[in-house]
Design a protein around this motif. Structure first.
Motif, mmCIF file in Angstrom:
data_model
loop_
_atom_site.group_PDB
_atom_site.id
_atom_site.type_symbol
_atom_site.label_atom_id
_atom_site.label_comp_id
_atom_site.label_asym_id
_atom_site.label_seq_id
_atom_site.Cartn_x
_atom_site.Cartn_y
_atom_site.Cartn_z
ATOM 1 N N VAL A 31 -4.543 -7.679 3.672
ATOM 2 C CA VAL A 31 -4.432 -6.374 4.783
ATOM 3 C C VAL A 31 -4.154 -5.117 3.989
ATOM 4 C CG1 VAL A 31 -3.436 -7.939 6.359
ATOM 5 C CG2 VAL A 31 -1.658 -6.868 4.888
ATOM 6 N N ALA A 32 -3.542 -5.197 2.867
ATOM 7 C CA ALA A 32 -3.505 -3.875 1.997
ATOM 8 C C ALA A 32 -4.721 -3.370 1.622
ATOM 9 C CB ALA A 32 -2.437 -4.099 0.718
ATOM 10 N N ALA A 33 -5.577 -4.244 1.057
ATOM 11 C CA ALA A 33 -6.890 -3.781 0.840
ATOM 12 C C ALA A 33 -7.867 -3.094 1.667
ATOM 13 C CB ALA A 33 -7.479 -4.966 -0.196
ATOM 14 N N SER A 34 -7.624 -4.076 2.913
ATOM 15 C CA SER A 34 -8.506 -3.703 3.887
ATOM 16 C C SER A 34 -8.106 -2.192 4.302
ATOM 17 C CB SER A 34 -8.420 -4.286 4.978
ATOM 18 O OG SER A 34 -7.318 -4.799 5.487
ATOM 19 N N ALA A 35 -6.580 -1.977 4.329
ATOM 20 C CA ALA A 35 -5.896 -0.797 4.784
ATOM 21 C C ALA A 35 -6.558 0.434 3.998
ATOM 22 C CB ALA A 35 -4.494 -0.927 4.756
ATOM 23 N N CYS A 36 -6.818 0.183 2.698
ATOM 24 C CA CYS A 36 -7.356 1.157 1.552
ATOM 25 C C CYS A 36 -8.597 1.902 2.257
ATOM 26 C CB CYS A 36 -7.359 0.799 0.531
ATOM 27 S SG CYS A 36 -5.909 0.958 -0.756
ATOM 28 N N ALA A 37 -9.544 0.950 2.688
ATOM 29 C CA ALA A 37 -10.829 1.386 2.859
ATOM 30 C C ALA A 37 -10.591 2.050 4.128
ATOM 31 C CB ALA A 37 -11.808 0.207 3.051
ATOM 32 N N TRP A 38 -10.135 1.445 5.312
ATOM 33 C CA TRP A 38 -9.777 2.267 6.420
ATOM 34 C C TRP A 38 -9.075 3.674 6.140
ATOM 35 C CZ3 TRP A 38 -8.030 -2.824 8.974
ATOM 36 C CH2 TRP A 38 -9.014 -3.617 9.196
ATOM 37 N N VAL A 98 0.528 0.724 5.831
ATOM 38 C CA VAL A 98 -0.636 -0.121 5.999
ATOM 39 C C VAL A 98 -0.418 -0.801 7.595
ATOM 40 C CG1 VAL A 98 -1.179 -2.620 5.613
ATOM 41 C CG2 VAL A 98 -0.651 -0.858 3.775
ATOM 42 N N ALA A 99 0.637 -0.927 8.147
ATOM 43 C CA ALA A 99 0.661 -1.573 9.566
ATOM 44 C C ALA A 99 0.060 -0.411 10.455
ATOM 45 C CB ALA A 99 2.116 -1.545 9.934
ATOM 46 N N LYS A 100 0.214 0.980 9.933
ATOM 47 C CA LYS A 100 -0.129 1.989 11.329
ATOM 48 C C LYS A 100 -1.482 2.209 10.848
ATOM 49 C CE LYS A 100 3.769 3.993 13.142
ATOM 50 N NZ LYS A 100 3.793 4.137 14.576
ATOM 51 N N VAL A 101 -2.207 2.107 9.752
ATOM 52 C CA VAL A 101 -3.628 2.073 9.524
ATOM 53 C C VAL A 101 -4.365 0.857 10.379
ATOM 54 C CG1 VAL A 101 -5.430 1.782 8.047
ATOM 55 C CG2 VAL A 101 -3.543 3.482 7.452
ATOM 56 N N HIS A 102 -3.907 -0.283 10.291
ATOM 57 C CA HIS A 102 -4.287 -1.172 10.924
ATOM 58 C C HIS A 102 -4.316 -0.865 12.470
ATOM 59 C CE1 HIS A 102 -5.314 -4.754 8.420
ATOM 60 N NE2 HIS A 102 -4.716 -3.771 7.283
#
Length: 279
Positions: free
Chosen positions: A226-233, A174-178
């Motif tokens: 942040v986990a939900a937004s990371a899923c989409a990204w 999640v952190a890397k995707v963000h």
């Protein structure tokens, strides 16, 4: 340790220096970033050797004591704020073959959803200098998905080992995707190795375990957003053939691996995880 880049050796040495200095606060610290990825999965069957020149430590304000001040502990250990106006960027200098005054940085970071500060950058932790730690979006998962692991030196001459909380694979993903999403607006700040670190996690961790850990992030109010937004990204970056993350991973391995194989691996493993999450 033979075959390991000197700067990576020094980065681990400095990380251990920081953990030693932060001894009274070590229970409030979670190792994140590339060093956490490599501790978790190592090379993960990727030809590019693990490499980083800094260290990242997330701070849990709910566990952090007010005494001693973070800045006092770090200053006494030879660290200093990297430059005027720096927030949470603690540097020290070590000799290397290339430079007798090589600067190595340790970042102290506070997940945005739990930061007590009202500003955009400075965490303003009670009892500590307001610039001691920096607010970061995307690290919230490190407070939920983490395990205590032994962190030791990469050099035979250094026998230090610390038991420290290390962010789990879902939190790291999640952190890397963000980070990739945040830096996509400015290509000069983008680092292709961030995408390769995500591929290491996808290859080095069983999909079922990764999905179980990720579900915990989605269910916890501190990390759900942040986990939900990371899923989409993540879907955009890695689950589609034209994804930015796939292109970054391919560039990162260069001639050391087959581009088509790296791209296919990203896409297949990303879709496997999203399917397991029902996303």
């Amino acid at each position: 340790m033979s075959g390991v880049d000197e700067l990576y050796l020094v980065a681990r040495r400095v990380l251990l220096d920081a953990l030693a200095a932060l001894g009274p606060h070590r229970d409030a610290v979670v190792l994140v970033g590339a060093q956490a990825v490599y501790l978790r999965v190592g090379e993960a069957d990727i030809a590019v050797a693990p490499y980083t020149t800094d260290g990242d430590l997330a701070i849990d304000p709910a566990v952090l004591a007010e005494i001693p001040p973070l800045e006092q502990s770090l200053l006494e250990a030879g660290f200093f704020l990297r430059k005027k106006g720096s927030v949470g960027e603690w540097a020290t200098r070590k000799p290397t073959k290339a430079n007798p005054q090589t600067e190595v940085v340790i970042d102290l970071l506070v997940p945005a959803s739990v930061s007590p500060g009202e500003g955009r950058r400075a965490a303003s932790l009670p009892g500590h200098d307001k610039k001691a730690a920096r607010i970061v979006h995307g690290l919230e998962g490190a407070l939920i998905d983490a395990d205590v692991m032994a962190l030791g030196s990469l050099e035979l001459s250094d026998e230090r080992t610390f038991d420290v909380r290390v962010a789990g694979p879902a939190a790291l993903l999640v952190a890397k995707v963000h980070k990739i999403k945040e830096r996509s607006v400015d290509p000069r700040r983008q680092k292709d190795k961030d995408a390769l670190d995500i591929l290491r996690l996808l290859r080095g961790v069983e999909t079922a375990d990764l999905a179980t850990r990720y579900q915990r992030l989605l269910a916890d109010e501190r990390s759900s957003e942040v986990a939900a937004s990371a899923c989409a990204w993540f879907r955009q970056q890695f689950a589609e053939p034209t994804g930015e993350g796939i292109a970054m991973a391919v560039r990162s391995v260069g001639v050391l691996a087959d581009a088509a194989e790296i791209a296919a691996s990203c896409e297949v493993l990303a879709n496997d995880l999203l399917d397991a999450l029902g996303r």
